[in-house]
Motif scaffolding. Sequence first.
Motif, PDB file in Angstrom:
ATOM      1  N   SER A 205      44.209  15.267  54.581  1.00 34.46           N
ATOM      2  CA  SER A 205      43.623  16.581  54.354  1.00 34.46           C
ATOM      3  C   SER A 205      42.169  16.492  53.938  1.00 34.46           C
ATOM      4  CB  SER A 205      44.402  17.336  53.281  1.00 34.46           C
ATOM      5  OG  SER A 205      43.920  18.650  53.167  1.00 34.46           O
ATOM      6  N   ALA A 206      41.393  15.783  54.718  1.00 28.96           N
ATOM      7  CA  ALA A 206      39.967  15.654  54.439  1.00 28.96           C
ATOM      8  C   ALA A 206      39.250  15.612  55.754  1.00 28.96           C
ATOM      9  CB  ALA A 206      39.698  14.398  53.634  1.00 28.96           C
ATOM     10  N   VAL A 207      37.982  15.980  55.736  1.00 27.56           N
ATOM     11  CA  VAL A 207      37.287  16.211  56.984  1.00 27.56           C
ATOM     12  C   VAL A 207      37.251  14.989  57.882  1.00 27.56           C
ATOM     13  CG1 VAL A 207      34.964  15.629  56.240  1.00 27.56           C
ATOM     14  CG2 VAL A 207      35.303  17.392  57.932  1.00 27.56           C
TER      15      VAL A 207
ATOM     16  N   TYR B 214      29.572  19.628  44.750  1.00 26.33           N
ATOM     17  CA  TYR B 214      29.853  20.058  46.115  1.00 26.33           C
ATOM     18  C   TYR B 214      31.022  19.219  46.604  1.00 26.33           C
ATOM     19  CZ  TYR B 214      25.220  22.099  45.596  1.00 26.33           C
ATOM     20  OH  TYR B 214      24.145  22.812  45.129  1.00 26.33           O
ATOM     21  N   TYR B 215      32.062  19.879  47.069  1.00 23.90           N
ATOM     22  CA  TYR B 215      33.262  19.129  47.455  1.00 23.90           C
ATOM     23  C   TYR B 215      33.883  19.711  48.718  1.00 23.90           C
ATOM     24  CZ  TYR B 215      36.210  22.916  45.530  1.00 23.90           C
ATOM     25  OH  TYR B 215      36.831  24.129  45.295  1.00 23.90           O
ATOM     26  N   ASP B 216      34.728  18.907  49.340  1.00 21.98           N
ATOM     27  CA  ASP B 216      35.463  19.358  50.526  1.00 21.98           C
ATOM     28  C   ASP B 216      36.664  20.180  50.112  1.00 21.98           C
ATOM     29  OD1 ASP B 216      33.754  17.672  51.828  1.00 21.98           O
ATOM     30  OD2 ASP B 216      35.303  16.609  52.948  1.00 21.98           O
ATOM     31  N   GLY B 217      36.824  21.332  50.732  1.00 18.50           N
ATOM     32  CA  GLY B 217      38.036  22.113  50.578  1.00 18.50           C
ATOM     33  C   GLY B 217      38.737  22.217  51.917  1.00 18.50           C
ATOM     34  N   GLY B 218      40.010  21.868  51.940  1.00 15.69           N
ATOM     35  CA  GLY B 218      40.802  21.964  53.160  1.00 15.69           C
ATOM     36  C   GLY B 218      41.716  23.168  53.106  1.00 15.69           C
ATOM     37  N   SER B 219      41.758  23.933  54.183  1.00 10.61           N
ATOM     38  CA  SER B 219      42.550  25.159  54.226  1.00 10.61           C
ATOM     39  C   SER B 219      43.889  24.932  54.931  1.00 10.61           C
ATOM     40  CB  SER B 219      41.776  26.261  54.954  1.00 10.61           C
ATOM     41  OG  SER B 219      42.606  27.371  55.221  1.00 10.61           O
ATOM     42  N   LYS B 220      44.952  25.452  54.341  1.00 11.05           N
ATOM     43  CA  LYS B 220      46.258  25.395  54.991  1.00 11.05           C
ATOM     44  C   LYS B 220      46.317  26.317  56.198  1.00 11.05           C
ATOM     45  CE  LYS B 220      49.035  24.365  50.859  1.00 11.05           C
ATOM     46  NZ  LYS B 220      50.076  24.892  49.931  1.00 11.05           N
ATOM     47  N   ASP B 221      45.482  27.357  56.202  1.00 12.16           N
ATOM     48  CA  ASP B 221      45.568  28.380  57.240  1.00 12.16           C
ATOM     49  C   ASP B 221      45.035  27.898  58.582  1.00 12.16           C
ATOM     50  OD1 ASP B 221      46.713  30.154  55.433  1.00 12.16           O
ATOM     51  OD2 ASP B 221      44.759  30.893  54.771  1.00 12.16           O
ATOM     52  N   ASP B 222      43.773  27.462  58.620  1.00 14.86           N
ATOM     53  CA  ASP B 222      43.208  27.060  59.910  1.00 14.86           C
ATOM     54  C   ASP B 222      43.009  25.555  60.035  1.00 14.86           C
ATOM     55  OD1 ASP B 222      41.026  26.549  58.315  1.00 14.86           O
ATOM     56  OD2 ASP B 222      39.716  28.048  59.226  1.00 14.86           O
ATOM     57  N   LYS B 223      43.450  24.800  58.986  1.00 19.81           N
ATOM     58  CA  LYS B 223      43.374  23.331  58.988  1.00 19.81           C
ATOM     59  C   LYS B 223      41.937  22.821  59.065  1.00 19.81           C
ATOM     60  CE  LYS B 223      47.882  23.111  59.010  1.00 19.81           C
ATOM     61  NZ  LYS B 223      48.182  24.546  59.027  1.00 19.81           N
TER      62      LYS B 223
ATOM     63  N   HIS C 251      37.958  22.290  57.312  1.00 19.67           N
ATOM     64  CA  HIS C 251      37.399  21.916  56.028  1.00 19.67           C
ATOM     65  C   HIS C 251      35.997  22.464  55.869  1.00 19.67           C
ATOM     66  CE1 HIS C 251      40.739  19.097  55.241  1.00 19.67           C
ATOM     67  NE2 HIS C 251      40.796  19.157  56.544  1.00 19.67           N
ATOM     68  N   ARG C 252      35.720  22.907  54.648  1.00 21.01           N
ATOM     69  CA  ARG C 252      34.451  23.545  54.335  1.00 21.01           C
ATOM     70  C   ARG C 252      33.873  22.931  53.065  1.00 21.01           C
ATOM     71  NH1 ARG C 252      38.063  26.899  56.677  1.00 21.01           N
ATOM     72  NH2 ARG C 252      37.277  28.415  58.194  1.00 21.01           N
ATOM     73  N   ILE C 253      32.582  23.080  52.896  1.00 21.72           N
ATOM     74  CA  ILE C 253      31.943  22.561  51.688  1.00 21.72           C
ATOM     75  C   ILE C 253      31.944  23.654  50.633  1.00 21.72           C
ATOM     76  CG2 ILE C 253      29.789  21.700  50.707  1.00 21.72           C
ATOM     77  CD1 ILE C 253      29.293  20.387  53.477  1.00 21.72           C
ATOM     78  N   MET C 254      32.502  23.323  49.475  1.00 19.23           N
ATOM     79  CA  MET C 254      32.668  24.281  48.389  1.00 19.23           C
ATOM     80  C   MET C 254      31.894  23.806  47.163  1.00 19.23           C
ATOM     81  SD  MET C 254      36.717  25.200  49.002  1.00 19.23           S
ATOM     82  CE  MET C 254      36.607  26.771  48.138  1.00 19.23           C
ATOM     83  N   GLN C 255      31.786  24.672  46.178  1.00 17.45           N
ATOM     84  CA  GLN C 255      30.978  24.362  44.999  1.00 17.45           C
ATOM     85  C   GLN C 255      31.754  24.652  43.729  1.00 17.45           C
ATOM     86  OE1 GLN C 255      26.892  25.829  45.070  1.00 17.45           O
ATOM     87  NE2 GLN C 255      26.955  26.228  42.875  1.00 17.45           N
ATOM     88  N   ALA C 256      31.481  23.836  42.698  1.00 18.34           N
ATOM     89  CA  ALA C 256      32.039  24.069  41.364  1.00 18.34           C
ATOM     90  C   ALA C 256      30.958  23.745  40.345  1.00 18.34           C
ATOM     91  CB  ALA C 256      33.277  23.209  41.136  1.00 18.34           C
ATOM     92  N   GLU C 257      31.102  24.263  39.120  1.00 17.56           N
ATOM     93  CA  GLU C 257      30.114  24.010  38.087  1.00 17.56           C
ATOM     94  C   GLU C 257      30.802  23.602  36.792  1.00 17.56           C
ATOM     95  OE1 GLU C 257      27.885  27.565  37.465  1.00 17.56           O
ATOM     96  OE2 GLU C 257      29.574  28.691  36.631  1.00 17.56           O
ATOM     97  N   SER C 258      30.057  22.841  35.964  1.00 22.26           N
ATOM     98  CA  SER C 258      30.630  22.343  34.717  1.00 22.26           C
ATOM     99  C   SER C 258      29.512  22.147  33.688  1.00 22.26           C
ATOM    100  CB  SER C 258      31.353  21.018  34.948  1.00 22.26           C
ATOM    101  OG  SER C 258      31.767  20.433  33.727  1.00 22.26           O
ATOM    102  N   ARG C 259      29.831  22.344  32.436  1.00 15.21           N
ATOM    103  CA  ARG C 259      28.873  22.084  31.366  1.00 15.21           C
ATOM    104  C   ARG C 259      28.916  20.627  30.926  1.00 15.21           C
ATOM    105  NH1 ARG C 259      24.938  25.566  30.552  1.00 15.21           N
ATOM    106  NH2 ARG C 259      24.895  25.203  28.295  1.00 15.21           N
ATOM    107  N   ASP C 260      30.088  19.995  31.062  1.00 18.47           N
ATOM    108  CA  ASP C 260      30.261  18.650  30.522  1.00 18.47           C
ATOM    109  C   ASP C 260      30.797  17.625  31.509  1.00 18.47           C
ATOM    110  OD1 ASP C 260      32.841  19.538  30.829  1.00 18.47           O
ATOM    111  OD2 ASP C 260      33.313  19.592  28.691  1.00 18.47           O
ATOM    112  N   GLY C 261      31.083  18.024  32.751  1.00 14.31           N
ATOM    113  CA  GLY C 261      31.646  17.106  33.725  1.00 14.31           C
ATOM    114  C   GLY C 261      33.144  16.932  33.608  1.00 14.31           C
ATOM    115  N   LYS C 262      33.747  17.595  32.638  1.00 12.84           N
ATOM    116  CA  LYS C 262      35.188  17.459  32.412  1.00 12.84           C
ATOM    117  C   LYS C 262      35.959  18.674  32.901  1.00 12.84           C
ATOM    118  CE  LYS C 262      34.140  14.879  28.167  1.00 12.84           C
ATOM    119  NZ  LYS C 262      34.289  14.866  26.689  1.00 12.84           N
TER     120      LYS C 262
END
Length: 443
Positions: free
Chosen positions: A18-20, A349-358, A360-371
């Motif tokens: 499940s990765a590009v 920036y991370y890969d997100g895989g969709s169950k619907d169309d199979k 993969h897209r580049i997605m984003q998340a944020e963190s103050r501490d990396g945890k």
Amino acid sequence: MMNKSIQQVVVVLALAFSAVEAWVPQHPGSSSFSTSSSKLGAAVDNVVLSPSDNPAAFDNLKIGNARVHRYSREEDPEGGTEYIMWYHGRSTAHEEEMEGKLPPLTTGRIGRATSRNGLVWEKDTKGSAAEDMEGVSLGLNKEEWWGFDTAHVGLGNVLLPMTTPAVLNEGGVYIMYFMGGTHEEQKIADLVTGELPAEMGEKTMKGIGMKIGIAVSQDGVTFGKVEGDDPTGACIAPYQKNDPNAEKVPRDFPEEIYCAWPDVVVNPKAAKAEGFMMFYSSMTKDTKEKCIVRAISEDGFRWFKTGVVLKPDEEGFDSSGCARCCVVPNADYDKVTGKWALTKGFTMYYDGGSKDDKKHRIMQAESRDGKTWKKLGVVLDVGEEGSWDHGGVSSAHVIRLDDGSERMYYTGQAADGSTKIGAARISAEKGVWEREAAAFVLA
């Protein structure tokens, strides 16, 4: 053309990873930017690197996972900007040698390219004299049969800790984090949930149980591997409860099938024990869940896992897995000085895989501490129908430019399974990632 049996294997294993870089071949920035995107990417000639057309090249079949450095040299600051890219690729000869039993990824060997503007690239076709193929900077381990990297290797990322993002110090040492797999065969049934067709019950693949290793270099061309604590030479191995060599992990840490695609970020403001943070892709043994794990290190060489930091949602664009991330410290751009200044927190920036169309897209998340991370959604969607990256986009790597914009290098896949590396760009004015033209056509 694939025969039907092999194609079934590829399809099932692709869903398992499940990765590009395991897509199924279809045969006949700054944290202040608003980066959400739901539209298909407009058709732009933004390809910056393609597989070689030389049948003897190590990368004539597939390429992926570009990691780019940008700087001027300390001894010649007026000499202009220099870009260096490392990436991995696979050849048709390698595929045939392994009898088609490698995972359907773009991994194989690691090469290098250079550029003056970050868009027009020239591959290093010589590579290291120490490797078995021309153009290769880090290849297969053919000297130690017990090594973790005997069947295929893939790039994680490259650090140059003594160097700033803008100036290359001559005394710097490159540290490459990579993954590798062996010739050991594993049943595909162990990688998927649910039932398989009867004829696939005993099918196997090689090189699935990947581990993470380290290599160092003084010139960025020839790398020497550093022996890790694992008996195979790896610095990080999949956690197995019954393994006598298993490292200490937090309570309830899941058993793993593989550890791969490491991304390492220097964390100078943290406690000494957390001076380096690694985020790598894993698959849990029990649930077959694709997730991102965090590890910490005092020196960048010996690592300790702290836990899973990103998991797939039940629904949505990352419902089938989270993988292959790039983590950058947040920074603000000063228009007066023309420089970036680090601020608090991190962007992933991370890969997100969709169950619907199979796809993969580049997605984003944020963190103050990396945890602890908060997901922000899709920032780069697949290309328009018929485009070179309509099949999916993956493996983002982001760098900051002198004009206050940021550039993303990513791997794209077409409907026929072919892969290339492309570029996208974001500015404070526009606030969204757009494909960046890499070729200029005179009307």
